[in-house]
Every structure is written in C-alpha cells, then in structure tokens.
Design a protein around this motif. Structure first.
Motif, PDB file in Angstrom:
ATOM      1  N   ASN A 136     -42.852 -22.896  29.529  1.00 27.66           N
ATOM      2  CA  ASN A 136     -44.139 -23.056  30.196  1.00 27.66           C
ATOM      3  C   ASN A 136     -44.725 -21.672  30.472  1.00 27.66           C
ATOM      4  O   ASN A 136     -44.594 -21.137  31.568  1.00 27.66           O
ATOM      5  CB  ASN A 136     -43.957 -23.827  31.513  1.00 27.66           C
ATOM      6  N   PRO A 137     -45.350 -21.065  29.426  1.00 28.80           N
ATOM      7  CA  PRO A 137     -45.825 -19.691  29.555  1.00 28.80           C
ATOM      8  C   PRO A 137     -47.029 -19.547  30.464  1.00 28.80           C
ATOM      9  O   PRO A 137     -47.420 -18.436  30.794  1.00 28.80           O
ATOM     10  CB  PRO A 137     -46.198 -19.335  28.105  1.00 28.80           C
ATOM     11  N   VAL A 138     -47.662 -20.658  30.857  1.00 32.60           N
ATOM     12  CA  VAL A 138     -48.859 -20.591  31.685  1.00 32.60           C
ATOM     13  C   VAL A 138     -48.478 -20.849  33.132  1.00 32.60           C
ATOM     14  O   VAL A 138     -48.045 -21.936  33.490  1.00 32.60           O
ATOM     15  CB  VAL A 138     -49.905 -21.629  31.234  1.00 32.60           C
ATOM     16  N   SER A 139     -48.599 -19.838  33.961  1.00 31.26           N
ATOM     17  CA  SER A 139     -48.350 -20.020  35.381  1.00 31.26           C
ATOM     18  C   SER A 139     -49.237 -19.049  36.126  1.00 31.26           C
ATOM     19  O   SER A 139     -49.434 -17.925  35.697  1.00 31.26           O
ATOM     20  CB  SER A 139     -46.880 -19.786  35.723  1.00 31.26           C
ATOM     21  N   ALA A 140     -49.805 -19.498  37.209  1.00 32.16           N
ATOM     22  CA  ALA A 140     -50.711 -18.634  37.963  1.00 32.16           C
ATOM     23  C   ALA A 140     -50.995 -19.284  39.304  1.00 32.16           C
ATOM     24  O   ALA A 140     -50.701 -20.454  39.518  1.00 32.16           O
ATOM     25  CB  ALA A 140     -52.012 -18.423  37.197  1.00 32.16           C
ATOM     26  N   GLN A 141     -51.591 -18.502  40.170  1.00 32.54           N
ATOM     27  CA  GLN A 141     -52.071 -19.079  41.405  1.00 32.54           C
ATOM     28  C   GLN A 141     -53.278 -19.960  41.101  1.00 32.54           C
ATOM     29  O   GLN A 141     -53.936 -19.802  40.083  1.00 32.54           O
ATOM     30  CB  GLN A 141     -52.462 -17.967  42.375  1.00 32.54           C
ATOM     31  N   VAL A 142     -53.545 -20.887  41.997  1.00 32.67           N
ATOM     32  CA  VAL A 142     -54.685 -21.777  41.825  1.00 32.67           C
ATOM     33  C   VAL A 142     -55.425 -21.892  43.150  1.00 32.67           C
ATOM     34  O   VAL A 142     -54.880 -21.594  44.206  1.00 32.67           O
ATOM     35  CB  VAL A 142     -54.243 -23.185  41.349  1.00 32.67           C
ATOM     36  N   GLY A 143     -56.683 -22.317  43.083  1.00 30.93           N
ATOM     37  CA  GLY A 143     -57.469 -22.527  44.283  1.00 30.93           C
ATOM     38  C   GLY A 143     -58.586 -21.518  44.429  1.00 30.93           C
ATOM     39  O   GLY A 143     -58.719 -20.575  43.650  1.00 30.93           O
ATOM     40  N   VAL A 144     -59.420 -21.741  45.434  1.00 28.32           N
ATOM     41  CA  VAL A 144     -60.573 -20.880  45.692  1.00 28.32           C
ATOM     42  C   VAL A 144     -60.110 -19.449  45.940  1.00 28.32           C
ATOM     43  O   VAL A 144     -59.174 -19.212  46.707  1.00 28.32           O
ATOM     44  CB  VAL A 144     -61.373 -21.405  46.903  1.00 28.32           C
ATOM     45  N   GLY A 145     -60.754 -18.510  45.267  1.00 29.07           N
ATOM     46  CA  GLY A 145     -60.430 -17.110  45.437  1.00 29.07           C
ATOM     47  C   GLY A 145     -59.383 -16.570  44.490  1.00 29.07           C
ATOM     48  O   GLY A 145     -59.049 -15.384  44.550  1.00 29.07           O
ATOM     49  N   THR A 146     -58.863 -17.422  43.596  1.00 27.57           N
ATOM     50  CA  THR A 146     -57.842 -16.959  42.652  1.00 27.57           C
ATOM     51  C   THR A 146     -58.397 -15.868  41.741  1.00 27.57           C
ATOM     52  O   THR A 146     -59.459 -16.027  41.136  1.00 27.57           O
ATOM     53  CB  THR A 146     -57.322 -18.139  41.807  1.00 27.57           C
ATOM     54  N   LYS A 147     -57.666 -14.787  41.636  1.00 31.51           N
ATOM     55  CA  LYS A 147     -58.099 -13.660  40.813  1.00 31.51           C
ATOM     56  C   LYS A 147     -57.723 -13.882  39.355  1.00 31.51           C
ATOM     57  O   LYS A 147     -56.816 -14.663  39.048  1.00 31.51           O
ATOM     58  CB  LYS A 147     -57.471 -12.366  41.335  1.00 31.51           C
ATOM     59  N   PRO A 148     -58.425 -13.217  38.446  1.00 30.47           N
ATOM     60  CA  PRO A 148     -58.141 -13.394  37.010  1.00 30.47           C
ATOM     61  C   PRO A 148     -56.681 -13.114  36.668  1.00 30.47           C
ATOM     62  O   PRO A 148     -56.083 -12.168  37.165  1.00 30.47           O
ATOM     63  CB  PRO A 148     -59.069 -12.381  36.341  1.00 30.47           C
ATOM     64  N   ALA A 149     -56.134 -13.968  35.812  1.00 32.89           N
ATOM     65  CA  ALA A 149     -54.774 -13.764  35.334  1.00 32.89           C
ATOM     66  C   ALA A 149     -54.731 -12.544  34.420  1.00 32.89           C
ATOM     67  O   ALA A 149     -55.753 -12.097  33.899  1.00 32.89           O
ATOM     68  CB  ALA A 149     -54.305 -15.009  34.576  1.00 32.89           C
ATOM     69  N   LYS A 150     -53.553 -12.009  34.229  1.00 30.55           N
ATOM     70  CA  LYS A 150     -53.396 -10.859  33.350  1.00 30.55           C
ATOM     71  C   LYS A 150     -53.867 -11.209  31.946  1.00 30.55           C
ATOM     72  O   LYS A 150     -53.451 -12.220  31.380  1.00 30.55           O
ATOM     73  CB  LYS A 150     -51.923 -10.421  33.326  1.00 30.55           C
ATOM     74  N   GLY A 151     -54.727 -10.393  31.391  1.00 30.65           N
ATOM     75  CA  GLY A 151     -55.234 -10.634  30.047  1.00 30.65           C
ATOM     76  C   GLY A 151     -56.424 -11.563  29.975  1.00 30.65           C
ATOM     77  O   GLY A 151     -56.933 -11.828  28.889  1.00 30.65           O
ATOM     78  N   ALA A 152     -56.880 -12.070  31.124  1.00 33.25           N
ATOM     79  CA  ALA A 152     -58.017 -12.996  31.132  1.00 33.25           C
ATOM     80  C   ALA A 152     -59.329 -12.234  30.984  1.00 33.25           C
ATOM     81  O   ALA A 152     -59.428 -11.051  31.309  1.00 33.25           O
ATOM     82  CB  ALA A 152     -58.032 -13.804  32.420  1.00 33.25           C
ATOM     83  N   GLU A 153     -60.340 -12.940  30.496  1.00 33.53           N
ATOM     84  CA  GLU A 153     -61.675 -12.370  30.381  1.00 33.53           C
ATOM     85  C   GLU A 153     -62.562 -12.932  31.479  1.00 33.53           C
ATOM     86  O   GLU A 153     -62.646 -14.149  31.659  1.00 33.53           O
ATOM     87  CB  GLU A 153     -62.294 -12.709  29.024  1.00 33.53           C
ATOM     88  N   VAL A 154     -63.210 -12.065  32.226  1.00 37.71           N
ATOM     89  CA  VAL A 154     -64.158 -12.499  33.248  1.00 37.71           C
ATOM     90  C   VAL A 154     -65.456 -12.901  32.561  1.00 37.71           C
ATOM     91  O   VAL A 154     -66.040 -12.120  31.811  1.00 37.71           O
ATOM     92  CB  VAL A 154     -64.409 -11.380  34.277  1.00 37.71           C
TER      93      VAL A 154
END
Length: 261
Positions: free
Chosen positions: A24-42
């Motif tokens: 399960n390579p996808v893991s991150a915080q969730v919810g209001v205010g969550t910052k971009p994951a590593k490698g994500a595009e804003v």
C-alpha cells in the motif's frame, strides 16, 4: 535466547511494516489543512497566477464562457489568504458545463486533496475526476445525488459533512479504468475520506452521469461508453458561492485494482 527472541521480534515487526508499505504505497494525512504529499503537484495555491497557468474552461458542448476565467479570487472567509469562488456569472441558474474549469494537465491514477467551503444553504458544485466521474458538492442533499456521493453510485455520507460556513475536504485515491483492445475490462475505482473519515472504499464507478454536458464520455452510450483517454480535474460552476482552496494531486501507477489507503 531472550536477546535473540527480542531481535527476531524487532526484525519481524520491521519486515511486516515494510511489507505493508510495499503493498500500500499510498499513505498520507487526511482532512482539512492537509499539506501536499511528497512529489505532489499543487494545482491551486490561492493565486490568480496559478489559476490562469494550470486551469482553463472545459470546452464541452454547452460552453458559453470565454477566457480569461471569470471565477474570482476572494479572501478566505474562515482562514488566511485567498481562495477560489466558483460563482461564474455564465453558469447562473445551474447551467453546468457552461463555465466549468478543468486542469490543463490530464491524469490517470492519482491521489487528490481538495477543500471546499459552501457559503450559503443549497450551495452546489462538483469535483470531477478525469473530467468524468463526479464527486458531488451539494448542501442539503443526503441522497445518492447528494453531498460527497460518487454521484448516483453511492449513498451520500452526509454524516461527515462539516456544514455551511466551514471548510470541508476530500482525500481521494483514484484508479482509472483499464482497457484491452479498446474495450473496458476494469472499471474506474476510488477510495475516499471526507473530512478525515473514510466514506468510500474501493468503490467501482460504472459510468459518467449527466449527459454530454457533464464531462468526457457523457454522451457515449448514455455515459457507459468509457474511453481510454486521460482527463483533467474539473470543478463545476452552477451559479453558487462555493469556494475552493488547497488543491493538490500526486500521480500514481496502481497496477492492482486496489485504492484503499
């Protein structure tokens, strides 16, 4: 022997954790205010510059608006900075497809974070994955056509909604449909958190709803004629003050039909 047993326990726990990460390579915080994951595009940071650089009007059959985008940058009513207001005058009266905006970049599999704020009761918009599959944004509707539903495919998880005048968030892992010899062999699928609560898990998506004015393939075989074409993230204008902020996306390549995270 005791030390060896402890070392084995530590090694086994580490191996188990590593295995879970690989499966399960996808893991991150969730919810209001969550910052971009590593490698994500804003995709939207609150600025007009980024809006114009990364978004455009969707050139669907009902398009009536013309560039530049008439969606406005406004102060965040419940925070700092500026946000995006989807109330394009062209879409007054609920004419979806007349002034919807879509990212210039197209996507297949991805992890998405997006936050929205409904200013008044009955506020209506929509988040379209691959410019096809709508995740509904609609205050007051608890049906399968309502808030946070995979439209017409799941019940609305209305219990997780923060309400009018508050920020809400969708965190989604999406896997695009798969094809063989031009025919769909696996349906699109998603897992979604609404305000940090898991509300859809490995949910298959059967079709595009709403007809040709709704999105890509909406006019193909009543929305069932899905094609092997990537699509952008689309936001719907329906003449309401629905605001957006903190939009980012992380491209993925999900080999297996598994989106849970």
């Amino acid at each position: 022997m005791i030390r060896s047993a402890r070392l084995f326990t530590v090694f086994f726990a580490f191996a188990l954790l590593l295995g879970c990460c690989l499966l399960n390579p996808v893991s991150a915080q969730v919810g209001v205010g969550t910052k971009p994951a590593k490698g994500a595009e804003v995709l939207f940071d609150g600025s007009r510059q980024m809006l114009d650089a990364k978004w455009t009007y969707w050139e669907g059959p009902r398009l009536a608006a013309s560039p530049p985008i008439k969606w406005t940058i406004v102060p965040d009513p419940a925070g700092k900075g500026t946000v995006l207001n989807s109330n394009d005058p062209t879409a007054a009266g609920g004419k979806y497809g007349s002034a919807d905006i879509v990212t210039k970049q197209a996507f297949r599999d991805f992890r998405l974070h997006i936050e929205f704020f409904i200013s008044k009761p009955g506020g209506n918009s929509g988040v379209y994955l691959q410019n096809r599959y709508e995740i509904q944004v609609l205050d007051g509707d608890t049906t399968s056509h309502g808030m946070a539903a995979v439209i017409n495919e799941t019940p609305s998880p209305y219990f997780a909604y923060n309400g009018v005048g508050k920020w809400n968030s969708y965190d989604i892992v999406f896997r695009a449909a798969r094809f063989k010899d031009g025919k769909r062999v696996e349906k699109a699928m998603l897992t979604m958190y609404f305000n940090g609560k898991k509300v859809h898990t490995n949910q298959p998506i059967n079709q595009v709803w709403g007809g040709p004015n709704s999105g890509i393939d909406g006019g193909n075989d009543g929305g069932k004629g899905i094609t092997d074409t990537p699509g952008g993230l689309k936001l719907q204008a329906e003449g309401h003050d629905v605001l957006y902020r903190n939009i980012w996306i992380q491209e993925l390549d999900l080999k297996e039909a598994q989106t849970d995270f």
